[in-house]
Design a protein around this motif. Sequence first.
Motif, PDB file in Angstrom:
ATOM      1  N   ARG A  70       0.821  -1.201   0.000  1.00 32.03           N
ATOM      2  CA  ARG A  70       0.000   0.000   0.000  1.00 32.03           C
ATOM      3  C   ARG A  70       0.861   1.259   0.000  1.00 32.03           C
ATOM      4  O   ARG A  70       0.566   2.219  -0.677  1.00 32.03           O
ATOM      5  CB  ARG A  70      -0.930  -0.011   1.214  1.00 32.03           C
ATOM      6  N   VAL A  71       1.906   1.285   0.791  1.00 29.39           N
ATOM      7  CA  VAL A  71       2.773   2.465   0.893  1.00 29.39           C
ATOM      8  C   VAL A  71       4.144   2.121   0.337  1.00 29.39           C
ATOM      9  O   VAL A  71       4.788   1.168   0.785  1.00 29.39           O
ATOM     10  CB  VAL A  71       2.906   2.935   2.355  1.00 29.39           C
ATOM     11  N   LYS A  72       4.577   2.891  -0.651  1.00 24.74           N
ATOM     12  CA  LYS A  72       5.918   2.721  -1.208  1.00 24.74           C
ATOM     13  C   LYS A  72       6.580   4.083  -1.355  1.00 24.74           C
ATOM     14  O   LYS A  72       5.899   5.102  -1.527  1.00 24.74           O
ATOM     15  CB  LYS A  72       5.859   2.037  -2.581  1.00 24.74           C
ATOM     16  N   VAL A  73       7.907   4.070  -1.275  1.00 27.77           N
ATOM     17  CA  VAL A  73       8.679   5.304  -1.344  1.00 27.77           C
ATOM     18  C   VAL A  73       9.686   5.210  -2.480  1.00 27.77           C
ATOM     19  O   VAL A  73      10.365   4.182  -2.638  1.00 27.77           O
ATOM     20  CB  VAL A  73       9.436   5.562  -0.019  1.00 27.77           C
ATOM     21  N   ARG A  74       9.775   6.273  -3.261  1.00 29.27           N
ATOM     22  CA  ARG A  74      10.813   6.385  -4.285  1.00 29.27           C
ATOM     23  C   ARG A  74      11.394   7.794  -4.200  1.00 29.27           C
ATOM     24  O   ARG A  74      10.680   8.750  -3.909  1.00 29.27           O
ATOM     25  CB  ARG A  74      10.246   6.111  -5.674  1.00 29.27           C
ATOM     26  N   ILE A  75      12.684   7.899  -4.444  1.00 27.45           N
ATOM     27  CA  ILE A  75      13.363   9.188  -4.343  1.00 27.45           C
ATOM     28  C   ILE A  75      13.977   9.526  -5.695  1.00 27.45           C
ATOM     29  O   ILE A  75      14.739   8.727  -6.258  1.00 27.45           O
ATOM     30  CB  ILE A  75      14.461   9.158  -3.262  1.00 27.45           C
ATOM     31  N   VAL A  76      13.643  10.697  -6.214  1.00 31.18           N
ATOM     32  CA  VAL A  76      14.229  11.187  -7.458  1.00 31.18           C
ATOM     33  C   VAL A  76      15.372  12.113  -7.084  1.00 31.18           C
ATOM     34  O   VAL A  76      15.169  13.144  -6.431  1.00 31.18           O
ATOM     35  CB  VAL A  76      13.187  11.932  -8.314  1.00 31.18           C
ATOM     36  N   THR A  77      16.589  11.750  -7.457  1.00 25.94           N
ATOM     37  CA  THR A  77      17.762  12.531  -7.105  1.00 25.94           C
ATOM     38  C   THR A  77      18.427  13.081  -8.364  1.00 25.94           C
ATOM     39  O   THR A  77      18.214  12.582  -9.479  1.00 25.94           O
ATOM     40  CB  THR A  77      18.783  11.696  -6.324  1.00 25.94           C
ATOM     41  N   GLY A  78      19.244  14.098  -8.167  1.00 24.21           N
ATOM     42  CA  GLY A  78      19.978  14.688  -9.278  1.00 24.21           C
ATOM     43  C   GLY A  78      20.408  16.094  -8.913  1.00 24.21           C
ATOM     44  O   GLY A  78      19.867  16.705  -7.990  1.00 24.21           O
ATOM     45  N   PRO A  79      21.381  16.629  -9.610  1.00 21.46           N
ATOM     46  CA  PRO A  79      21.867  17.977  -9.305  1.00 21.46           C
ATOM     47  C   PRO A  79      20.806  19.030  -9.596  1.00 21.46           C
ATOM     48  O   PRO A  79      19.796  18.760 -10.268  1.00 21.46           O
ATOM     49  CB  PRO A  79      23.080  18.124 -10.222  1.00 21.46           C
ATOM     50  N   GLY A  80      21.028  20.233  -9.086  1.00 24.33           N
ATOM     51  CA  GLY A  80      20.095  21.317  -9.346  1.00 24.33           C
ATOM     52  C   GLY A  80      19.949  21.569 -10.839  1.00 24.33           C
ATOM     53  O   GLY A  80      20.941  21.650 -11.567  1.00 24.33           O
ATOM     54  N   GLY A  81      18.704  21.677 -11.300  1.00 21.26           N
ATOM     55  CA  GLY A  81      18.453  21.930 -12.704  1.00 21.26           C
ATOM     56  C   GLY A  81      18.344  20.684 -13.558  1.00 21.26           C
ATOM     57  O   GLY A  81      18.119  20.776 -14.775  1.00 21.26           O
ATOM     58  N   VAL A 171      15.429   9.220   8.085  1.00 19.30           N
ATOM     59  CA  VAL A 171      14.114   8.811   7.583  1.00 19.30           C
ATOM     60  C   VAL A 171      14.022   7.290   7.449  1.00 19.30           C
ATOM     61  O   VAL A 171      13.038   6.676   7.905  1.00 19.30           O
ATOM     62  CB  VAL A 171      13.815   9.493   6.232  1.00 19.30           C
ATOM     63  N   ARG A 172      15.006   6.676   6.828  1.00 18.89           N
ATOM     64  CA  ARG A 172      14.913   5.230   6.592  1.00 18.89           C
ATOM     65  C   ARG A 172      14.813   4.430   7.894  1.00 18.89           C
ATOM     66  O   ARG A 172      13.926   3.555   8.011  1.00 18.89           O
ATOM     67  CB  ARG A 172      16.103   4.757   5.763  1.00 18.89           C
ATOM     68  N   PRO A 173      15.674   4.658   8.890  1.00 13.84           N
ATOM     69  CA  PRO A 173      15.508   3.899  10.141  1.00 13.84           C
ATOM     70  C   PRO A 173      14.146   4.119  10.800  1.00 13.84           C
ATOM     71  O   PRO A 173      13.563   3.176  11.346  1.00 13.84           O
ATOM     72  CB  PRO A 173      16.647   4.429  11.021  1.00 13.84           C
ATOM     73  N   ALA A 174      13.636   5.359  10.743  1.00 16.60           N
ATOM     74  CA  ALA A 174      12.332   5.632  11.357  1.00 16.60           C
ATOM     75  C   ALA A 174      11.214   4.903  10.627  1.00 16.60           C
ATOM     76  O   ALA A 174      10.286   4.366  11.256  1.00 16.60           O
ATOM     77  CB  ALA A 174      12.069   7.130  11.376  1.00 16.60           C
ATOM     78  N   LEU A 175      11.281   4.862   9.296  1.00 11.12           N
ATOM     79  CA  LEU A 175      10.281   4.116   8.531  1.00 11.12           C
ATOM     80  C   LEU A 175      10.333   2.625   8.859  1.00 11.12           C
ATOM     81  O   LEU A 175       9.298   1.973   9.045  1.00 11.12           O
ATOM     82  CB  LEU A 175      10.494   4.326   7.034  1.00 11.12           C
ATOM     83  N   ARG A 176      11.533   2.089   8.957  1.00 14.15           N
ATOM     84  CA  ARG A 176      11.679   0.664   9.271  1.00 14.15           C
ATOM     85  C   ARG A 176      11.150   0.352  10.661  1.00 14.15           C
ATOM     86  O   ARG A 176      10.520  -0.686  10.881  1.00 14.15           O
ATOM     87  CB  ARG A 176      13.145   0.256   9.154  1.00 14.15           C
ATOM     88  N   ASP A 177      11.403   1.271  11.611  1.00 15.18           N
ATOM     89  CA  ASP A 177      10.879   1.057  12.969  1.00 15.18           C
ATOM     90  C   ASP A 177       9.357   1.005  12.980  1.00 15.18           C
ATOM     91  O   ASP A 177       8.759   0.347  13.829  1.00 15.18           O
ATOM     92  CB  ASP A 177      11.363   2.183  13.899  1.00 15.18           C
ATOM     93  N   ASP A 178       8.740   1.724  12.042  1.00 14.02           N
ATOM     94  CA  ASP A 178       7.277   1.734  11.943  1.00 14.02           C
ATOM     95  C   ASP A 178       6.724   0.600  11.089  1.00 14.02           C
ATOM     96  O   ASP A 178       5.519   0.536  10.828  1.00 14.02           O
ATOM     97  CB  ASP A 178       6.797   3.065  11.354  1.00 14.02           C
ATOM     98  N   PRO A 181       7.958   0.151   4.361  1.00 17.27           N
ATOM     99  CA  PRO A 181       9.046  -0.183   3.439  1.00 17.27           C
ATOM    100  C   PRO A 181      10.054   0.956   3.336  1.00 17.27           C
ATOM    101  O   PRO A 181       9.676   2.119   3.178  1.00 17.27           O
ATOM    102  CB  PRO A 181       8.329  -0.425   2.104  1.00 17.27           C
ATOM    103  N   ALA A 182      11.319   0.617   3.454  1.00 20.51           N
ATOM    104  CA  ALA A 182      12.376   1.628   3.398  1.00 20.51           C
ATOM    105  C   ALA A 182      13.619   0.994   2.785  1.00 20.51           C
ATOM    106  O   ALA A 182      14.563   0.639   3.488  1.00 20.51           O
ATOM    107  CB  ALA A 182      12.684   2.165   4.796  1.00 20.51           C
ATOM    108  N   PRO A 183      13.636   0.831   1.462  1.00 15.92           N
ATOM    109  CA  PRO A 183      14.791   0.185   0.820  1.00 15.92           C
ATOM    110  C   PRO A 183      16.056   0.999   1.011  1.00 15.92           C
ATOM    111  O   PRO A 183      16.013   2.221   1.201  1.00 15.92           O
ATOM    112  CB  PRO A 183      14.379   0.118  -0.652  1.00 15.92           C
ATOM    113  N   ALA A 184      17.192   0.316   0.957  1.00 14.27           N
ATOM    114  CA  ALA A 184      18.469   0.997   1.174  1.00 14.27           C
ATOM    115  C   ALA A 184      18.748   2.024   0.089  1.00 14.27           C
ATOM    116  O   ALA A 184      19.287   3.094   0.356  1.00 14.27           O
ATOM    117  CB  ALA A 184      19.600  -0.035   1.231  1.00 14.27           C
ATOM    118  N   ASN A 185      18.387   1.710  -1.153  1.00 14.42           N
ATOM    119  CA  ASN A 185      18.662   2.644  -2.258  1.00 14.42           C
ATOM    120  C   ASN A 185      17.432   2.739  -3.158  1.00 14.42           C
ATOM    121  O   ASN A 185      17.347   2.056  -4.175  1.00 14.42           O
ATOM    122  CB  ASN A 185      19.881   2.196  -3.060  1.00 14.42           C
ATOM    123  N   PRO A 186      16.487   3.608  -2.779  1.00 20.86           N
ATOM    124  CA  PRO A 186      15.261   3.726  -3.565  1.00 20.86           C
ATOM    125  C   PRO A 186      15.337   4.819  -4.620  1.00 20.86           C
ATOM    126  O   PRO A 186      14.308   5.336  -5.051  1.00 20.86           O
ATOM    127  CB  PRO A 186      14.234   4.089  -2.486  1.00 20.86           C
TER     128      PRO A 186
END
Length: 603
Positions: A70-81, A171-178, A181-186
């Motif tokens: 039901r709940v999933k997390v993804r992170i979009v990373t990249g330099p400014g611009g 964030v990741r440790p807190a999500l895991r404690d709850d 899902p908190a993958p190491a490299n999302p």
Amino acid sequence: MDPLSPPYLDADADDGPLAAVRARNGVVPFQSRDELDALLDWCTTTVSRPDPSARADRAGRADRADRADRVKVRIVTGPGGAGKTHLLAELTAQLAADGWYTGFLRDELPQASLDWLGTVVAPVAIAVDYAEAAREADILRLARAVRDKPGGPARLLLGARALSAWWSEDVRPALRDDGLPAPANPAVELPVRHPSPARVFRRAQTAFATAARRTNPSTPLPPPPTHGSWTTLDLVMLAWLDVHADGGLPTSRPALYDEILTHELGYWTRAFRRRFGERVPATSVLRAAGASVTLLAPTAARLGAALEQVAALDQAGQQRSEIHKIIGRMLPVDPADGSLAIRPDPVGDHLAVSVFRADQAALVRHLTHADEQERLRACVTLSRAADDTTPDAVQDLADAAVAQVDGLWRPALTVATAQGGPFLPALVRLAQSPATPLPLADLARDLPLGHATLRPLALAAALHVNNEGAGATTADEQSAAARAQALGIYAIRLADAGRRLEALHTAQKAADLYRQLADANPAAFLPNLAGSLNTLAAFLSNAGQRPEALHTAQESANLRRQLADANPAAFLPDLAISLNNLAIFLADAGQRPEALHTAQESA
């Protein structure tokens, strides 16, 4: 208030160049890229769940699987611009067209608004931009609010420059404690260079020419800049200049930012003249005002207070009020936190660094009179600018800020904890200063062990405290106890930094001093001696001195057993720790039966 702002915002075609190039204003249509397709698939694909009619002993697993899907997390990373914000806006807009409830999360929402999100039956996709900018609490509150929502899934889409301590340590440790899902490299990482730069440039040319009712120029894609590559934002700004400006296009990123700022300030000047006549402020005054607002990112209610620190306006009289009105109209309110600043960030950051590196006294003055939220935003701005502009110049500003602005170390530490950046070395240097205002003993003791980002600061704090006490007398009990505590903390910080032999030597000195104190006052210092011996045993083992480690661990366990016999409530947990370590050392020594017995006792 709606907890989410829409993916794309309303924009006026006459709002000026920076408004035209901002991603969420949607003037330039999104140029398709593979990352969008991958994220759409990720959002809409579900995993198989256990049959709800499964046996009762599988109900817990079924519930956990359902929640994980039901709940999933993804992170979009990249330099400014690089296009993170535009990607998130397009992704959430397309999902909204398919019936999802989507948008960008606003800052510091009341709990009732977040609780409402947990009642939405439709699928939800929530973008959190600038996730690394001290927004950990917002992210955690959001995840907890939607984890048990009815109906469709919840997708949390975070935008950040990089995965760093804000994710791995907070964030990741807190999500895991709850149990979330908190993958190491999302991360979905966007490169500096768009995969289709020529299409981005042509699409932006067409959009700007159409909006301006001008002929679409046929200029080809500009060559790469003198250093690095053009970002997606750079290509859009180059296209705007190609449509609106005469002459050749800039050939470096600083020159591009300077030229787009020249046109933006020209737009401000025209607006000023239309409203107030020919009494137009000099460009240098507008630059100083723009840098002031960009550094602090004040709310509209605090804009006047920020401008009061612009020295160029001290003699301007009525112009201060007029500039306040113009800037308040030129700079749109950020829908997430209500702040004002020159954006996109790389352009505003370039202006702020250019102005304040030439006048560090102005930087100090602004930060001295800023409120706590503005100080935090200023630290975020300068940390972000270290990626966008000259790192050495930003480091000089960070050093000056923490050294000269009373109390700035607190927001600086908050930002450095989340993302490192220029404030970390600035704080380390401040910790090494003889007259440092930092609470070094508290930092040495309380900064989390194993926190890779904060490790240099923790070690510097412990070293300073240890050196301060090195020459002090230990003749009286209080000073000897303080010295032993400083040695013990320094030993732990040395070990955390990988300096094992120094850690062992220092831990031995701490244990020796605690032994002297315990001999004189057992009631007060036997617990400290037992704890220091437990630590020393671990360092001896790490140094390969296993017989000595076993002997020391046995002594620590014996002392703690005595203490636990006298006061079980206070000391049984400590005894369990010592027995667990002793069991490990017995096993390493080949004494398996004794190790098993000790391990059973520790349990």
